[in-house]
Design a protein around this motif. Structure first.
Motif, PDB file in Angstrom:
ATOM      1  N   THR A  10       0.841  -1.189   0.000  1.00 16.65           N
ATOM      2  CA  THR A  10       0.000   0.000   0.000  1.00 16.65           C
ATOM      3  C   THR A  10       0.882   1.246   0.000  1.00 16.65           C
ATOM      4  OG1 THR A  10      -0.170   0.068   2.425  1.00 16.65           O
ATOM      5  CG2 THR A  10      -1.822  -1.217   1.225  1.00 16.65           C
ATOM      6  N   ASN A  28      -1.594   2.984  -7.853  1.00 17.59           N
ATOM      7  CA  ASN A  28      -1.964   3.240  -6.466  1.00 17.59           C
ATOM      8  C   ASN A  28      -3.487   3.070  -6.373  1.00 17.59           C
ATOM      9  OD1 ASN A  28      -2.634   4.214  -3.941  1.00 17.59           O
ATOM     10  ND2 ASN A  28      -1.085   5.811  -3.949  1.00 17.59           N
ATOM     11  N   THR A  65      -5.136   2.979  -3.554  1.00 13.24           N
ATOM     12  CA  THR A  65      -5.638   3.519  -2.297  1.00 13.24           C
ATOM     13  C   THR A  65      -6.750   4.521  -2.571  1.00 13.24           C
ATOM     14  OG1 THR A  65      -3.427   3.281  -1.326  1.00 13.24           O
ATOM     15  CG2 THR A  65      -5.008   4.675  -0.152  1.00 13.24           C
ATOM     16  N   ASP A 122      -0.236  -1.853  -4.635  1.00 16.78           N
ATOM     17  CA  ASP A 122       0.390  -0.644  -5.172  1.00 16.78           C
ATOM     18  C   ASP A 122       1.870  -0.890  -5.466  1.00 16.78           C
ATOM     19  OD1 ASP A 122      -2.080   0.410  -4.537  1.00 16.78           O
ATOM     20  OD2 ASP A 122      -1.375   1.426  -2.720  1.00 16.78           O
TER      21      ASP A 122
END
Length: 343
Positions: free
Chosen positions: A45, A143, A145, A162
């Protein structure tokens, strides 16, 4: 496609903070049953580190390991799956500006999780064709997130991870010689990921269905899951078979199969069993802890195998990735030499 005189010359990886499946379960983001069924054990992450920033760092690492000077790079091919930047962002422009590069050939691919192997296929043409480019820089960064994404369950058999990857491809020696590459598409499954909504951005009212909902609707209205799984397995095998034949090899000659980092059952029944190979000949034991970094998976694994010397000169490797469409690319490479950074 038979490939001659093209090599994977250098590899650069960025993987941020690792989070275990146990922590995801403790945080209520995943359930024990889902983890046990998949066998996946963690993901990386990146928090608020942008995908393109990681791609720049991966490119710097690949170039530091490369024998090519920066001014010999004649092309940058960037690929991605998820958000790269605000409207108007052109990733190759950002990456090359950050690297301090001059104007070179650029391309931004939207090939889904098939992106990096598709980039390799294009790079082969640039090196061996009319362009006559000496070296090509492949980049990608992801990414996932986001408040809207639960990386542990929204991938549908994949844990979204990620990271970033960069590959220098050249025409005069390197870590691995590219022997063959082939790509195919199964248009009957095009709606599997897209869904059945309007093709106009304003055509659907309300919140669009999630990826899992779209897949479930496909099973209900277009094709039973059992038929879809069978068609994908046969189709992917046909693409893989073409690359093995073009490389002059049999499945039994492959030292390691490197697929996308998906759950154990998907790797075993869609790739390894059709090839007649045991799971021990796959890279799943490494990939299960990495998670799915878009199109970067196969090259993240290749870098790991080279760096840890789990492969040796003469080993034949099969790289396989898939993406929406349904597209599949298979490439065969042969390890030529282990670099100084392999430890």
């Amino acid at each position: 496609m038979i490939v001659e005189d093209v090599y994977i010359e250098s590899l650069g990886v960025v993987l941020p903070e690792w989070v275990s499946a146990e922590k995801a379960i403790a945080d209520g983001l995943w359930d024990v049953e889902g983890q046990q069924v998949s066998g996946l054990t963690g993901a990386y992450t990146a928090g608020d580190t942008p995908a393109m920033a990681m791609a720049v760092t991966a490119a710097q690492r690949a170039l530091e390991r490369s024998r090519f000077s920066f001014d010999t790079i004649g092309s940058n091919i960037h690929s991605s799956v998820n958000y790269q930047g605000p409207d108007g962002t052109y990733p190759p422009g950002y990456i090359l500006r950050e690297l301090g590069a001059e104007s070179i050939s650029v391309m931004n691919l939207q090939q889904g999780c098939n992106g990096m192997l598709s980039s390799l296929e294009i790079a082969i043409g640039q090196i061996t064709g009319a362009a006559g480019i000496e070296a090509v820089l492949l980049t990608t960064g992801e990414n996932f997130t986001s408040p809207e994404i639960n990386r542990w369950v929204d991938g549908g058999g994949l844990v979204l991870s990620d990271g970033a990857m960069a590959v220098v491809v050249g025409g005069s020696g390197g870590i691995a010689q590219v022997r063959s590459v082939n790509t195919g598409i199964l248009p009957a499954l095009e709606k599997l990921h897209r869904g059945d909504g309007s093709l106009l951005a304003h055509g659907d009212a309300g919140e669009p269905p999630s990826m899992i909902e779209r897949i479930e609707r496909f099973y209900e209205s277009e094709m039973p899951m059992s038929e879809m799984v069978e068609r994908i397995a046969l189709f992917d095998l046909s693409v893989i078979h073409r690359s093995l034949v073009d490389a002059g090899l049999n499945a039994s000659d492959i030292a390691k199969v490197i697929p996308v980092n998906m759950n154990r059952h998907m790797v075993e029944f869609s790739v390894m069993t059709p090839l007649g190979l045991p799971m021990s000949r796959s890279s799943w034991d490494f990939g299960k802890a990495v998670g799915h970094v878009g199109g970067a998976d196969v090259f993240i694994t290749l870098e790991h195998l080279v760096r840890t010397r789990e492969v040796t000169p003469g080993d034949h490797l099969l790289l396989v990735s898939m993406g929406p469409g349904w597209i599949c690319t298979a490439a065969v490479v042969t390890i030529v030499d282990l670099p100084s950074w392999a430890d």
